[in-house]
Scaffold this motif. Structure first.
Motif, PDB file in Angstrom:
ATOM      1  N   GLY A 154      -3.546   1.811  -9.252  1.00  0.00           N
ATOM      2  CA  GLY A 154      -3.049   3.141  -9.517  1.00  0.00           C
ATOM      3  C   GLY A 154      -3.104   3.984  -8.085  1.00  0.00           C
ATOM      4  N   ALA A 155      -3.222   5.330  -8.535  1.00  0.00           N
ATOM      5  CA  ALA A 155      -3.414   6.406  -7.496  1.00  0.00           C
ATOM      6  C   ALA A 155      -4.790   6.917  -7.360  1.00  0.00           C
ATOM      7  N   GLY A 156      -5.127   7.464  -5.958  1.00  0.00           N
ATOM      8  CA  GLY A 156      -6.380   8.373  -5.907  1.00  0.00           C
ATOM      9  C   GLY A 156      -7.667   7.737  -6.178  1.00  0.00           C
ATOM     10  N   ASN A 157      -7.824   6.335  -6.027  1.00  0.00           N
ATOM     11  CA  ASN A 157      -8.817   5.753  -6.428  1.00  0.00           C
ATOM     12  C   ASN A 157      -9.726   5.532  -4.976  1.00  0.00           C
ATOM     13  N   VAL A 158     -11.135   5.396  -4.957  1.00  0.00           N
ATOM     14  CA  VAL A 158     -12.052   5.200  -3.934  1.00  0.00           C
ATOM     15  C   VAL A 158     -12.889   4.231  -4.078  1.00  0.00           C
ATOM     16  N   PHE A 159     -12.990   3.010  -2.968  1.00  0.00           N
ATOM     17  CA  PHE A 159     -13.619   1.914  -2.893  1.00  0.00           C
ATOM     18  C   PHE A 159     -14.565   2.073  -1.981  1.00  0.00           C
ATOM     19  N   HIS A 160     -15.657   1.908  -2.278  1.00  0.00           N
ATOM     20  CA  HIS A 160     -16.953   2.010  -1.267  1.00  0.00           C
ATOM     21  C   HIS A 160     -17.323   1.096  -0.568  1.00  0.00           C
ATOM     22  N   THR A 161     -17.986   0.958   0.439  1.00  0.00           N
ATOM     23  CA  THR A 161     -18.367  -0.013   1.059  1.00  0.00           C
ATOM     24  C   THR A 161     -19.101  -1.270   0.528  1.00  0.00           C
ATOM     25  N   HIS A 162     -18.712  -2.462   0.990  1.00  0.00           N
ATOM     26  CA  HIS A 162     -19.152  -3.561   0.411  1.00  0.00           C
ATOM     27  C   HIS A 162     -18.776  -3.963  -1.086  1.00  0.00           C
ATOM     28  N   CYS A 163     -18.064  -3.026  -1.764  1.00  0.00           N
ATOM     29  CA  CYS A 163     -17.640  -3.488  -3.126  1.00  0.00           C
ATOM     30  C   CYS A 163     -16.540  -4.364  -3.052  1.00  0.00           C
TER      31      CYS A 163
ATOM     32  N   LEU B  85       0.791  -1.163  -0.048  1.00  0.00           N
ATOM     33  CA  LEU B  85       0.077   0.071   0.034  1.00  0.00           C
ATOM     34  C   LEU B  85       0.741   1.252  -0.023  1.00  0.00           C
ATOM     35  N   GLY B  86       0.444   2.132  -0.919  1.00  0.00           N
ATOM     36  CA  GLY B  86       1.388   3.367  -1.062  1.00  0.00           C
ATOM     37  C   GLY B  86       0.920   4.494   0.244  1.00  0.00           C
ATOM     38  N   PRO B  87       1.811   5.322   0.047  1.00  0.00           N
ATOM     39  CA  PRO B  87       1.741   6.561   1.259  1.00  0.00           C
ATOM     40  C   PRO B  87       0.372   7.060   0.818  1.00  0.00           C
ATOM     41  N   GLY B  88      -0.294   7.610   2.110  1.00  0.00           N
ATOM     42  CA  GLY B  88      -1.660   8.351   1.941  1.00  0.00           C
ATOM     43  C   GLY B  88      -2.691   7.474   1.806  1.00  0.00           C
ATOM     44  N   CYS B  89      -2.644   6.307   1.735  1.00  0.00           N
ATOM     45  CA  CYS B  89      -3.677   5.207   1.485  1.00  0.00           C
ATOM     46  C   CYS B  89      -4.371   5.376   2.871  1.00  0.00           C
ATOM     47  N   ARG B  90      -5.614   5.182   2.783  1.00  0.00           N
ATOM     48  CA  ARG B  90      -6.332   4.939   3.674  1.00  0.00           C
ATOM     49  C   ARG B  90      -7.483   3.907   4.133  1.00  0.00           C
ATOM     50  N   VAL B  91      -7.210   2.745   4.898  1.00  0.00           N
ATOM     51  CA  VAL B  91      -8.211   1.798   4.849  1.00  0.00           C
ATOM     52  C   VAL B  91      -9.078   1.637   6.291  1.00  0.00           C
ATOM     53  N   HIS B  92     -10.298   1.801   6.056  1.00  0.00           N
ATOM     54  CA  HIS B  92     -11.397   1.771   6.971  1.00  0.00           C
ATOM     55  C   HIS B  92     -11.664   0.665   7.709  1.00  0.00           C
ATOM     56  N   PRO B  93     -12.569   0.621   8.607  1.00  0.00           N
ATOM     57  CA  PRO B  93     -12.837  -0.349   9.474  1.00  0.00           C
ATOM     58  C   PRO B  93     -13.481  -1.773   8.874  1.00  0.00           C
ATOM     59  N   PHE B  94     -12.797  -2.900   9.214  1.00  0.00           N
ATOM     60  CA  PHE B  94     -13.382  -4.215   8.320  1.00  0.00           C
ATOM     61  C   PHE B  94     -13.141  -4.242   6.705  1.00  0.00           C
ATOM     62  N   ALA B  95     -12.214  -3.450   6.331  1.00  0.00           N
ATOM     63  CA  ALA B  95     -12.108  -3.749   4.879  1.00  0.00           C
ATOM     64  C   ALA B  95     -11.127  -4.776   5.019  1.00  0.00           C
ATOM     65  N   VAL B  96     -10.942  -5.585   3.581  1.00  0.00           N
ATOM     66  CA  VAL B  96     -10.223  -6.750   3.510  1.00  0.00           C
ATOM     67  C   VAL B  96      -9.489  -6.432   2.305  1.00  0.00           C
ATOM     68  N   ILE B  97      -8.122  -6.513   2.473  1.00  0.00           N
ATOM     69  CA  ILE B  97      -7.050  -6.446   1.271  1.00  0.00           C
ATOM     70  C   ILE B  97      -6.287  -7.680   1.359  1.00  0.00           C
ATOM     71  N   GLY B  98      -6.115  -8.559   0.107  1.00  0.00           N
ATOM     72  CA  GLY B  98      -5.519  -9.609  -0.135  1.00  0.00           C
ATOM     73  C   GLY B  98      -3.945  -9.415  -0.372  1.00  0.00           C
ATOM     74  N   PRO B  99      -3.093 -10.481  -0.085  1.00  0.00           N
ATOM     75  CA  PRO B  99      -1.864 -10.684  -0.064  1.00  0.00           C
ATOM     76  C   PRO B  99      -1.301 -10.290  -1.467  1.00  0.00           C
ATOM     77  N   ASP B 100      -1.958 -10.313  -2.811  1.00  0.00           N
ATOM     78  CA  ASP B 100      -1.059 -10.023  -3.901  1.00  0.00           C
ATOM     79  C   ASP B 100      -1.656  -8.713  -4.514  1.00  0.00           C
ATOM     80  N   VAL B 101      -2.250  -7.728  -3.672  1.00  0.00           N
ATOM     81  CA  VAL B 101      -2.723  -6.477  -3.880  1.00  0.00           C
ATOM     82  C   VAL B 101      -1.275  -5.451  -4.092  1.00  0.00           C
ATOM     83  N   SER B 102      -1.375  -4.966  -4.963  1.00  0.00           N
ATOM     84  CA  SER B 102      -0.614  -3.561  -4.964  1.00  0.00           C
ATOM     85  C   SER B 102      -1.293  -2.434  -5.232  1.00  0.00           C
TER      86      SER B 102
ATOM     87  N   SER C  23     -15.320   0.738   4.530  1.00  0.00           N
ATOM     88  CA  SER C  23     -15.443  -0.389   5.388  1.00  0.00           C
ATOM     89  C   SER C  23     -16.235  -1.421   4.604  1.00  0.00           C
ATOM     90  N   HIS C  24     -15.825  -2.742   4.695  1.00  0.00           N
ATOM     91  CA  HIS C  24     -16.263  -3.823   4.291  1.00  0.00           C
ATOM     92  C   HIS C  24     -15.869  -3.975   2.929  1.00  0.00           C
TER      93      HIS C  24
END
Length: 269
Positions: A55-64, A18-35, A44-45
């Protein structure tokens, strides 16, 4: 430079980058091969997995759900599901983007500045360009290509291997089984041409001369009698100076599934 922020209840697997400035909210899940590049936000979630490069500056909303196994009968667990996402995309609530099915050099691709609204689905091995809008519950089957600035309205469904041309507009609830020509608006089940996408072209700043050329090309290609080959030849002779018309003609000629050319009604163009 902003620091990385990961909530204590989030699950970030060992090996994830995970690059600098990334924010990971409660209960989110990120796998081992994610860059993941800088300044991404994972709500969240949300679940991001598979061999996924972001890349940079993306937003992943809840439960996606991003980078999961393809919904493909021939996929096996030993096949890696590759996914690449560019910059400044927004993935809405409960939206899903499947990883690729087989080829590591291929896989699923999203460009930059795309918006996938709630419950949208991008199937395996799809390729999305830039500035695309997919409204709520718009659905792409596998291997679909969507070109720049296309708009897919709510509850549209697109058959596998279909291409959606640049600046095309697919109206709500449309069932698309053939390629959608650039700059055109399609509607219905099965989707048929309605008119040129005037609103989209104007909002995107397409020059008035190009819009006028496209209006004439639409009439010549889709509203006049004769074979498509003859109509294309006439358009090339009369409007060969227009880059937009040239791209429209090239798209029609390169179609493998066949393009939507039947007009639902002769709307003013």
């Amino acid at each position: 430079m902003s620091r990385l922020s990961i909530h204590p209840t989030a699950v970030v697997a060992a090996g994830a980058r995970l690059g600098p400035g990334c924010r990971v909210h409660p209960f989110a899940v990120i796998g081992p091969d994610v860059s993941m590049g800088p300044n991404n936000e994972v709500h969240s979630h949300a679940v991001i997995e598979g061999r996924t490069e972001i890349g940079a500056g993306n937003v992943f909303h809840t439960h996606c759900h991003v980078g999961g196994a393809p919904q493909h009968a021939g996929w096996r667990r030993d096949h890696a599901q590759h996914l690449r996402i560019g910059d400044d995309n927004v993935i809405g609530e409960y939206a899903s983007v499947s990883g690729g099915s087989h080829d590591p050099a291929g896989g699923t691709r999203l460009g930059d500045r795309n918006l996938l609204m709630a419950y949208a689905h991008v199937g395996h091995d799809c390729v999305l360009a830039n500035d695309i809008r997919m409204a709520n519950a718009a659905t792409l089957a596998g291997h679909v290509q969507v070109h720049d600035r296309a708009w897919l309205s709510g509850h549209t469904a697109v058959h596998q291997f279909v291409r959606i041309g640049e600046h095309a507009f697919v109206a709500g609830g449309a069932i698309v089984t053939q390629d959608v020509p650039p700059y055109c608006l399609v509607q219905g089940d099965r989707a048929r041409l309605v008119a040129l996408n005037h609103v989209g072209l104007t909002r995107s700043g397409v020059a008035s001369a190009e819009r006028a050329a496209l209006r004439l090309a639409f009439r010549m290609l889709f509203l006049r009698p004769g074979s498509l080959a003859d109509r294309i030849a006439a358009v090339r002779e009369e409007l060969g100076w227009s880059p937009s018309v040239a791209r429209l003609v090239a798209f029609l000629q390169s179609s493998e599934r066949g393009c939507i050319t039947a007009v639902r009604h002769a709307a003013a163009t």
